[in-house]
Design a protein around this motif. Structure first.
Motif, mmCIF file in Angstrom:
data_model
loop_
_atom_site.group_PDB
_atom_site.id
_atom_site.type_symbol
_atom_site.label_atom_id
_atom_site.label_comp_id
_atom_site.label_asym_id
_atom_site.label_seq_id
_atom_site.Cartn_x
_atom_site.Cartn_y
_atom_site.Cartn_z
ATOM 1 N N THR A 215 -2.046 12.640 -5.454
ATOM 2 C CA THR A 215 -2.331 13.879 -4.739
ATOM 3 C C THR A 215 -2.166 15.038 -5.723
ATOM 4 O O THR A 215 -1.232 15.066 -6.519
ATOM 5 C CB THR A 215 -1.403 14.031 -3.508
ATOM 6 N N TYR B 122 1.764 10.960 -8.301
ATOM 7 C CA TYR B 122 1.635 9.608 -7.778
ATOM 8 C C TYR B 122 2.998 9.091 -7.343
ATOM 9 O O TYR B 122 4.009 9.361 -7.994
ATOM 10 C CB TYR B 122 1.112 8.652 -8.845
ATOM 11 N N GLY C 61 0.124 4.573 -5.638
ATOM 12 C CA GLY C 61 -0.723 5.248 -4.680
ATOM 13 C C GLY C 61 -1.921 5.855 -5.379
ATOM 14 O O GLY C 61 -2.085 5.744 -6.603
ATOM 15 N N GLN C 62 -2.748 6.539 -4.597
ATOM 16 C CA GLN C 62 -3.992 7.087 -5.130
ATOM 17 C C GLN C 62 -3.803 8.459 -5.769
ATOM 18 O O GLN C 62 -4.689 8.930 -6.471
ATOM 19 C CB GLN C 62 -5.043 7.182 -4.008
ATOM 20 N N VAL D 250 0.464 5.500 0.174
ATOM 21 C CA VAL D 250 -0.471 6.580 0.449
ATOM 22 C C VAL D 250 0.264 7.908 0.330
ATOM 23 O O VAL D 250 1.171 8.195 1.125
ATOM 24 C CB VAL D 250 -1.098 6.442 1.842
ATOM 25 N N GLU D 251 -0.147 8.702 -0.653
ATOM 26 C CA GLU D 251 0.466 10.012 -0.843
ATOM 27 C C GLU D 251 -0.294 11.065 -0.048
ATOM 28 O O GLU D 251 -1.500 10.944 0.193
ATOM 29 C CB GLU D 251 0.470 10.450 -2.309
ATOM 30 N N SER D 252 0.420 12.121 0.301
ATOM 31 C CA SER D 252 -0.197 13.282 0.927
ATOM 32 C C SER D 252 0.696 14.480 0.669
ATOM 33 O O SER D 252 1.827 14.340 0.194
ATOM 34 C CB SER D 252 -0.391 13.058 2.424
ATOM 35 N N CYS E 64 4.986 9.944 0.747
ATOM 36 C CA CYS E 64 4.477 8.649 0.301
ATOM 37 C C CYS E 64 4.762 7.647 1.410
ATOM 38 O O CYS E 64 5.926 7.285 1.633
ATOM 39 C CB CYS E 64 5.138 8.223 -0.997
ATOM 40 N N GLN F 211 0.845 -1.180 0.000
ATOM 41 C CA GLN F 211 0.000 0.000 0.000
ATOM 42 C C GLN F 211 0.888 1.240 0.000
ATOM 43 O O GLN F 211 1.866 1.312 0.733
ATOM 44 C CB GLN F 211 -0.914 0.009 1.223
ATOM 45 N N THR G 109 8.749 5.940 4.748
ATOM 46 C CA THR G 109 8.151 7.092 4.081
ATOM 47 C C THR G 109 9.168 7.771 3.182
ATOM 48 O O THR G 109 10.335 7.924 3.550
ATOM 49 C CB THR G 109 7.609 8.096 5.108
#
Length: 125
Positions: A120, A95, A117-118, A5-7, A22, A3, A78
């Motif tokens: 951002t 991404y 990732g999804q 996850v970006e932010s 990430c 998994q 990260t």
């Protein structure tokens, strides 16, 4: 399972900076090829940067070289993409991606990535 996850995306004025994060899970972080991509509306994703997390080269697209840089906090699994001197043409969905098949010798901007990732959004005005 893997998994990502970006932010950290957002809106910024030209010349400003953003740091994307990430957070990775489900695999040994320090043994992966990871990359950052961006996608403009209606266009294919393009590679921005790539790194082998266990040490080796870091690669940047010419369009972002000297402005973007990758760093990582291995203990936190990260990775960060620091983007400086942002330009309106940097506006895109960003991404992060990972793949465990590549080594430090085969990881690069042209690598094919299995995990994504999804995304951002980054908007530069």
């Amino acid at each position: 399972h893997v998994q990502l996850v970006e932010s950290g995306g957002g809106s910024v004025q030209a010349g400003g900076s953003l740091r994307l994060s990430c957070a990775a899970s489900g695999y040994t972080y320090s043994s992966a090829c990871m990359g950052w991509f961006r996608q403009y509306p209606g266009k294919e994703r393009e590679a921005v940067a790539a790194i082998y997390t266990g040490g080796g080269g870091t690669y940047y697209a010419d369009s972002v070289k000297d402005r973007f840089s990758i760093s990582q906090h291995i203990a936190k699994n990260t990775q960060y993409l620091l983007m400086n001197d942002l330009k309106p043409e940097d506006t895109a969905m960003y991404y992060c991606a990972a793949d465990l098949r590549w080594t430090r010798y085969t990881c690069g901007l042209s690598s094919v990535f299995l995990y994504w990732g999804q995304g951002t959004q980054v908007t530069v005005s």
